[in-house]
Scaffold this motif. Structure first.
Motif, PDB file in Angstrom:
ATOM      1  N   ILE A 238      23.983  10.327 -33.978  1.00 40.98           N
ATOM      2  CA  ILE A 238      24.512  10.638 -32.645  1.00 40.98           C
ATOM      3  C   ILE A 238      25.627   9.669 -32.253  1.00 40.98           C
ATOM      4  O   ILE A 238      26.750  10.109 -31.974  1.00 40.98           O
ATOM      5  CB  ILE A 238      23.369  10.672 -31.615  1.00 40.98           C
ATOM      6  CG1 ILE A 238      22.425  11.835 -31.917  1.00 40.98           C
ATOM      7  CG2 ILE A 238      23.924  10.773 -30.197  1.00 40.98           C
ATOM      8  CD1 ILE A 238      21.155  11.837 -31.102  1.00 40.98           C
TER       9      ILE A 238
ATOM     10  N   ILE B 198      28.658  10.135 -34.676  1.00 39.70           N
ATOM     11  CA  ILE B 198      29.591  11.221 -34.372  1.00 39.70           C
ATOM     12  C   ILE B 198      30.497  10.826 -33.209  1.00 39.70           C
ATOM     13  O   ILE B 198      31.699  11.115 -33.208  1.00 39.70           O
ATOM     14  CB  ILE B 198      28.818  12.513 -34.054  1.00 39.70           C
ATOM     15  CG1 ILE B 198      28.080  13.014 -35.297  1.00 39.70           C
ATOM     16  CG2 ILE B 198      29.765  13.596 -33.538  1.00 39.70           C
ATOM     17  CD1 ILE B 198      27.169  14.198 -35.044  1.00 39.70           C
ATOM     18  N   GLY B 199      29.923  10.146 -32.207  1.00 41.04           N
ATOM     19  CA  GLY B 199      30.744   9.690 -31.085  1.00 41.04           C
ATOM     20  C   GLY B 199      31.848   8.757 -31.526  1.00 41.04           C
ATOM     21  O   GLY B 199      33.002   8.878 -31.091  1.00 41.04           O
TER      22      GLY B 199
ATOM     23  N   TYR C  39      34.474  10.807 -33.710  1.00 40.14           N
ATOM     24  CA  TYR C  39      35.335  11.630 -32.884  1.00 40.14           C
ATOM     25  C   TYR C  39      36.247  10.772 -32.007  1.00 40.14           C
ATOM     26  O   TYR C  39      37.421  11.096 -31.806  1.00 40.14           O
ATOM     27  CB  TYR C  39      34.493  12.550 -32.004  1.00 40.14           C
ATOM     28  CG  TYR C  39      33.873  13.729 -32.718  1.00 40.14           C
ATOM     29  CD1 TYR C  39      34.039  13.908 -34.084  1.00 40.14           C
ATOM     30  CD2 TYR C  39      33.140  14.683 -32.023  1.00 40.14           C
ATOM     31  CE1 TYR C  39      33.483  14.983 -34.742  1.00 40.14           C
ATOM     32  CE2 TYR C  39      32.575  15.782 -32.667  1.00 40.14           C
ATOM     33  CZ  TYR C  39      32.757  15.928 -34.028  1.00 40.14           C
ATOM     34  OH  TYR C  39      32.209  17.001 -34.663  1.00 40.14           O
TER      35      TYR C  39
ATOM     36  N   GLN D  27      30.262  11.440 -24.177  1.00 37.74           N
ATOM     37  CA  GLN D  27      29.712  12.759 -24.422  1.00 37.74           C
ATOM     38  C   GLN D  27      28.617  12.739 -25.475  1.00 37.74           C
ATOM     39  O   GLN D  27      27.654  13.518 -25.406  1.00 37.74           O
ATOM     40  CB  GLN D  27      30.841  13.705 -24.849  1.00 37.74           C
ATOM     41  CG  GLN D  27      30.446  15.163 -24.925  1.00 37.74           C
ATOM     42  CD  GLN D  27      31.659  16.049 -25.088  1.00 37.74           C
ATOM     43  OE1 GLN D  27      32.214  16.555 -24.126  1.00 37.74           O
ATOM     44  NE2 GLN D  27      32.102  16.220 -26.313  1.00 37.74           N
ATOM     45  N   SER D  28      28.714  11.837 -26.454  1.00 42.83           N
ATOM     46  CA  SER D  28      27.699  11.784 -27.509  1.00 42.83           C
ATOM     47  C   SER D  28      26.327  11.451 -26.938  1.00 42.83           C
ATOM     48  O   SER D  28      25.308  12.050 -27.332  1.00 42.83           O
ATOM     49  CB  SER D  28      28.099  10.772 -28.588  1.00 42.83           C
ATOM     50  OG  SER D  28      28.073   9.447 -28.091  1.00 42.83           O
TER      51      SER D  28
ATOM     52  N   CYS E 179      22.069  16.582 -32.940  1.00 49.19           N
ATOM     53  CA  CYS E 179      23.244  16.348 -33.800  1.00 49.19           C
ATOM     54  C   CYS E 179      24.092  17.607 -33.925  1.00 49.19           C
ATOM     55  O   CYS E 179      25.323  17.551 -33.864  1.00 49.19           O
ATOM     56  CB  CYS E 179      22.790  15.878 -35.181  1.00 49.19           C
ATOM     57  SG  CYS E 179      22.023  14.241 -35.218  1.00 49.19           S
TER      58      CYS E 179
ATOM     59  N   GLN F 219      26.040  18.356 -30.731  1.00 49.03           N
ATOM     60  CA  GLN F 219      27.144  17.413 -30.563  1.00 49.03           C
ATOM     61  C   GLN F 219      28.331  17.783 -31.438  1.00 49.03           C
ATOM     62  O   GLN F 219      29.491  17.685 -31.019  1.00 49.03           O
ATOM     63  CB  GLN F 219      26.681  15.996 -30.878  1.00 49.03           C
ATOM     64  CG  GLN F 219      27.733  14.948 -30.541  1.00 49.03           C
ATOM     65  CD  GLN F 219      27.209  13.545 -30.743  1.00 49.03           C
ATOM     66  OE1 GLN F 219      26.022  13.343 -30.907  1.00 49.03           O
ATOM     67  NE2 GLN F 219      28.100  12.579 -30.746  1.00 49.03           N
TER      68      GLN F 219
ATOM     69  N   GLY G 203      32.016  19.018 -29.922  1.00 55.35           N
ATOM     70  CA  GLY G 203      33.197  18.254 -30.291  1.00 55.35           C
ATOM     71  C   GLY G 203      34.427  19.099 -30.541  1.00 55.35           C
ATOM     72  O   GLY G 203      35.555  18.598 -30.498  1.00 55.35           O
TER      73      GLY G 203
END
Length: 465
Positions: A46, A49-50, A53, A68-69, A134, A137, A141
């Protein structure tokens, strides 16, 4: 020791004030301890990915993606507890979606889980929750740098409800139609299409990652978390789970090699850190449906092929006339399709049987029809998820207060400044860049400092000393 048996008369596993609910798992503790550990490291995907991105985006939008994550994880947790889990995994589910038998996590506690009898249902519920978080998210994205936060979170809640949960039921619930087919999926495009392209007239930073270090760090966390993603999907601590973890690292590594090779040839013997990171993610995505079905050398082949295919589709966004800077469809869509197809080719019973229960074969074992079953899975999931995602976006688009896209002026100046209190940016150099409209444009008189060196006071909380 034999696995405990689910008792319909006590669906929660029993009253802990009257019986020892841990007794059925004596001697089996290592199974659910292992799965809890896998769940903990899946959670690292999580923030990974944040960071990924945030690094790939322009600096003026990075804060939004980090925030946002965590918000997606929070919203998805509520959705899963509210009705997500029961829609996906209730024991009385139909072939397409579950019922409300476990609404609000009713009776989800100490009984043997529907996925594996050697782990309590609450452990299974937590592990599958993190899969859902996950996935949501990744999908959300696709709206980066132009989608408002609140509508994106609302979309995430309903996308998990009407897209993820039904597909999870099809694929992993014992009553699901793909589970019974069977299709082999060991661990499991709308936003950009609906929102349209970003406004970037005259912006030289468009499409360029603003922080490669964040991209690298995010990829490392995702790679580490994926050990739990695939290694725990056997739902036990068997040799099969260990092979799945080994295959995960193998495919990610050969994915790096495949993507870097394409970049090296395509760009005149030049390397790309971002390309290496994308190759790792492509390899991870490609091996996910196959991790518990294939031998390590074939996992290497899957990772390499998936990464090469995705790398060769670097112009996919232009061909489709969409703007998806995070490459969600290319990496997770195309990569997942390639991995699912190759699973049908390379799945072998001697690997799947390492857990002592599962027998599954692909074309390499003479079961050529498995390739057709994988195509059925690919077609059904792709069509359903794309069409329903687009429909959901269009519905939200016309609900008052739920318009998805930020104003063009706010997009130009940066979504961070539009969506956050200015105090939270915390970097005055960044604040000045984002808040150019507040600067006083003056022509420097002879002997005065250049305009860019002049300290301009800001109003309110944005005041400089």
């Amino acid at each position: 020791m034999s696995a405990p048996v689910f008792n319909e008369s006590i669906p929660s596993g029993g009253n802990p004030l009257e019986i020892d609910v841990n007794a059925p798992y004596v001697g089996l503790e290592y199974h659910y301890t292992y799965l809890v550990f896998c769940g903990f490291i899946v959670w690292l995907i999580i923030p990974g990915i944040g960071l990924l991105y945030g690094g790939l985006a322009r600096r003026k939008s990075a804060l939004t993606l980090l925030f946002q994550s965590l918000m997606v994880a929070a919203v998805t947790t509520f959705q899963w507890m509210f009705w997500g889990y029961t829609l996906a995994y209730s024991r009385t589910a139909g072939p397409f979606i579950g019922d409300m038998a476990n609404f609000g996590l009713k009776n989800v506690m100490a009984a043997p889980s529907p996925g594996s009898a050697v782990i309590p249902e609450i452990v299974f519920c937590l592990y599958q929750l993190l899969f859902c978080a996950c996935t949501v998210q990744i999908v959300v994205g696709g709206a980066f740098e132009r989608g408002r936060i609140v509508p994106s979170l609302v979309f995430g809640f309903f996308w998990a409800t009407i897209v993820y949960c039904p597909i999870a039921c099809w694929t992993w619930n014992p009553n699901g139609w793909l589970f019974k087919l069977p299709s082999l999926d060991f661990a499991g495009g709308g936003p950009a299409f609906v929102l349209g392209k970003r406004k970037h007239v005259g912006d030289p930073s468009h499409g360029r990652p603003h922080n490669t270090t964040l991209v690298f760090l995010g990829t490392v966390l995702i790679w580490f978390g994926w050990f739990g993603f695939n290694g725990g999907s056997a739902l036990n601590a068997s040799v099969r789970a260990m092979v799945a973890a080994f295959n995960t690292n193998t495919a990610a590594s050969t994915g790096v090699l495949g993507w870097v090779m394409v970049d090296y040839i395509k760009h005149g013997r030049k390397f790309s850190v971002v390309g290496a990171c994308e190759g790792a993610i492509a390899g991870l995505v490609g091996i996910t449906p196959a991790a518990g079905y294939v031998e390590p050398w074939l996992a290497a082949v899957i990772g390499f092929i998936t990464a090469v295919v995705c790398a060769l589709l670097q112009n996919l966004n232009d061909w489709m006339h969409i703007d998806k800077g995070m490459d969600v469809f290319k990496l997770h869509g195309i990569g997942g399709m390639v991995g699912s197809f190759l699973t049908g080719l390379f799945a072998t019973s001697k690997i799947s049987a390492l857990d002592g229960v599962t027998i599954a074969s692909g074309a390499i074992d003479g079961v050529g029809i498995q390739v057709g079953r994988q195509f059925a899975e690919i077609t059904a999931i792709s069509a359903y998820s794309f069409l329903v995602s687009c429909a959901l976006f269009y519905i939200l688009k016309f609900i008052p207060g739920m318009h998805l896209r930020i104003a063009e002026e706010a997009e130009r100046d940066g979504i961070d400044m539009d969506q956050f209190f200015e105090e939270q940016i915390g970097d005055w150099g960044v604040f000045d860049e984002f808040n150019k409209r507040s600067r006083v444009l003056a022509i420097s008189a002879p002997g005065t400092p250049p305009v860019e060196d002049v300290v301009v006071p800001m109003d309110g909380a944005g005041k400089k000393d």
